[in-house]
Design a protein around this motif. Structure first.
Motif, short mmCIF file in Angstrom:
data_model
loop_
_atom_site.label_atom_id
_atom_site.label_comp_id
_atom_site.label_asym_id
_atom_site.label_seq_id
_atom_site.Cartn_x
_atom_site.Cartn_y
_atom_site.Cartn_z
N GLN A 189 -13.33 -0.46 -15.87
CA GLN A 189 -14.25 0.22 -16.76
C GLN A 189 -15.21 1.14 -16.00
OE1 GLN A 189 -14.23 -3.07 -16.08
NE2 GLN A 189 -16.27 -3.99 -16.17
N GLY A 190 -15.67 2.17 -16.70
CA GLY A 190 -16.69 3.03 -16.11
C GLY A 190 -16.18 3.97 -15.04
N ASN A 191 -14.92 4.42 -15.16
CA ASN A 191 -14.39 5.43 -14.25
C ASN A 191 -14.07 6.70 -15.05
OD1 ASN A 191 -13.92 4.36 -11.32
ND2 ASN A 191 -13.39 2.63 -12.63
N GLN A 192 -13.22 7.54 -14.51
CA GLN A 192 -12.83 8.78 -15.20
C GLN A 192 -11.31 8.81 -15.42
OE1 GLN A 192 -15.01 11.13 -16.42
NE2 GLN A 192 -16.51 9.57 -15.84
N ILE A 193 -10.76 7.66 -15.69
CA ILE A 193 -9.31 7.52 -15.90
C ILE A 193 -8.94 8.11 -17.26
CG2 ILE A 193 -7.44 5.83 -16.17
CD1 ILE A 193 -9.15 3.99 -14.29
N THR A 194 -7.88 8.90 -17.29
CA THR A 194 -7.49 9.58 -18.52
C THR A 194 -6.11 9.15 -19.04
OG1 THR A 194 -6.56 11.42 -17.24
CG2 THR A 194 -8.86 11.63 -17.99
N MET A 195 -5.35 8.41 -18.24
CA MET A 195 -4.02 8.00 -18.69
C MET A 195 -3.68 6.62 -18.13
SD MET A 195 -1.42 10.19 -16.28
CE MET A 195 -0.08 9.05 -16.63
N ILE A 196 -2.71 5.98 -18.80
CA ILE A 196 -2.23 4.67 -18.38
C ILE A 196 -0.81 4.83 -17.86
CG2 ILE A 196 -1.80 2.28 -19.04
CD1 ILE A 196 -4.71 3.10 -19.28
N PRO A 197 -0.58 4.64 -16.56
CA PRO A 197 0.77 4.77 -16.01
C PRO A 197 1.67 3.61 -16.46
CG PRO A 197 -0.74 3.98 -14.33
CD PRO A 197 -1.58 4.28 -15.52
N THR A 198 2.95 3.86 -16.56
CA THR A 198 3.88 2.83 -17.03
C THR A 198 4.01 1.68 -16.04
OG1 THR A 198 5.73 4.10 -16.12
CG2 THR A 198 5.22 4.40 -18.46
N ASN A 219 -4.03 6.96 -28.28
CA ASN A 219 -2.59 6.66 -28.28
C ASN A 219 -2.15 6.01 -26.97
OD1 ASN A 219 -3.00 9.05 -26.85
ND2 ASN A 219 -0.96 9.84 -27.33
N ALA A 220 -2.81 6.38 -25.86
CA ALA A 220 -2.50 5.76 -24.57
C ALA A 220 -2.97 4.32 -24.54
CB ALA A 220 -3.13 6.56 -23.44
N LEU A 221 -4.10 4.04 -25.18
CA LEU A 221 -4.61 2.68 -25.24
C LEU A 221 -3.71 1.79 -26.10
CD1 LEU A 221 -8.44 3.43 -25.63
CD2 LEU A 221 -7.28 2.53 -23.60
N LEU A 222 -3.15 2.34 -27.15
CA LEU A 222 -2.21 1.58 -27.97
C LEU A 222 -0.94 1.27 -27.20
CD1 LEU A 222 -2.61 3.49 -31.37
CD2 LEU A 222 -3.43 1.19 -30.81
N LYS A 223 -0.54 2.20 -26.34
CA LYS A 223 0.68 2.01 -25.56
C LYS A 223 0.53 0.88 -24.56
CE LYS A 223 3.72 4.42 -22.31
NZ LYS A 223 3.93 5.68 -21.53
N PRO A 229 1.81 -7.25 -23.56
CA PRO A 229 1.57 -7.86 -24.88
C PRO A 229 0.72 -9.13 -24.85
CG PRO A 229 3.83 -8.22 -24.14
CD PRO A 229 3.23 -7.24 -23.20
N THR A 230 0.68 -9.85 -23.72
CA THR A 230 -0.09 -11.10 -23.66
C THR A 230 -1.46 -10.92 -23.02
OG1 THR A 230 0.87 -11.73 -21.52
CG2 THR A 230 2.06 -12.43 -23.51
N CYS A 231 -1.79 -9.71 -22.67
CA CYS A 231 -3.05 -9.44 -21.96
C CYS A 231 -4.15 -9.02 -22.94
CB CYS A 231 -2.82 -8.33 -20.93
SG CYS A 231 -4.29 -7.89 -19.98
N LYS A 232 -5.36 -9.48 -22.68
CA LYS A 232 -6.52 -9.04 -23.45
C LYS A 232 -6.97 -7.68 -22.91
CE LYS A 232 -11.29 -10.18 -24.72
NZ LYS A 232 -12.40 -11.15 -24.56
N ILE A 233 -6.89 -6.65 -23.74
CA ILE A 233 -7.26 -5.29 -23.34
C ILE A 233 -8.65 -4.98 -23.91
CG2 ILE A 233 -6.55 -2.89 -23.23
CD1 ILE A 233 -4.41 -4.75 -22.16
N ILE A 234 -9.58 -4.65 -23.03
CA ILE A 234 -10.94 -4.30 -23.45
C ILE A 234 -11.08 -2.79 -23.40
CG2 ILE A 234 -13.40 -4.57 -22.97
CD1 ILE A 234 -12.71 -7.22 -21.56
#
Length: 238
Positions: A189-198, A219-223, A229-234
């Protein structure tokens, strides 16, 4: 067995844990063993009140030095730490949080038993590559620094379970994190990340992933939820 280098290697690897034996080795050395780096570190630790100031003889000082398993120097206003910290071969916990450190010495990678390393709340711009030489490290907190990149050697911390790089200056999730298959918590949290790599899907042991306060599209956060699937995403902004 007579050289300074050989004695030093024995001390650092923990083979020689008996100081009397080390001093005995010294007496048979072709050249006098240089205890100066050890004594300098012991003096510094006495100044920080981590070793009793009344201890001044060589053997008890070294016994204290090599028996240290935990050091807390949080909020000590430190701008640097001794370069020979790596001689503390039994150290398991090191807390250097909330100081004014701009750099960490390479010798920190010579701590063979370290499990917990607290570096949050400093002014670190980079980490030494030697940080990847800590095979027992389980907990690493780098939050609230000024890191924009991390060393490639991070991928070697295969026993790492808890990693925080929150509130730094990361523009992307470092690819080396993909190798940390034992991670349970990852705070970005609190960075400048703009995408989630696979490659994030490789972290199947992950229980908590904090991506809040990053400019990541919805849409990247939904991905990421489908990848883990078992991880808590904040997520979200504060």
């Amino acid at each position: 067995m007579g050289s300074n280098l050989q004695i030093q290697q024995l001390l650092r690897t923990g083979i020689v844990t008996n100081i009397a034996k080390a001093l005995h080795l010294q007496s048979f050395s072709n050249a006098n063993f240089d205890w100066k780096p050890y004594l300098q570190l012991a003096d510094w630790l006495q100044e920080q009140q981590l070793i009793a100031p009344t201890i001044n003889a060589l053997e008890p000082l070294l016994l204290e030095l090599f028996s240290l398993e935990s050091i807390c120097l949080a909020e000590h206003n430190l701008e640097q730490i001794p370069s020979n910290f790596g001689v503390l071969s039994n150290l398991k916990q090191l807390d250097l949080s909330y100081n004014k450190l701009h750099m960490i010495p390479m010798s920190l990678g010579m701590l063979p038993k370290i499990e917990q390393l607290e570096l949050q709340g400093n002014q670190l711009l980079a980490l030494p590559e030697s940080i990847g030489l800590l095979p027992t490290l389980k907990h690493l907190d780098l939050s609230n620094n000024q890191l924009s990149i991390l060393p490639d050697s991070l991928a070697q911390l295969l026993h790492l379970q808890h990693l925080s790089i929150a509130n730094n200056q990361l523009l992307e999730i470092p690819t080396d994190i993909a190798w940390l298959s034992n991670l349970k918590t990852l705070h970005l949290q609190g960075n400048q990340i703009t995408m989630i790599p696979t490659f994030i899907k490789e972290l199947q042991q992950l229980e908590i992933l904090d991506l809040s306060n990053n400019p990541i599209p919805k849409n990247a956060l939904l991905k990421v939820q489908t990848l883990l699937p078992t991880c808590k995403i904040i997520v979200g902004q504060s």
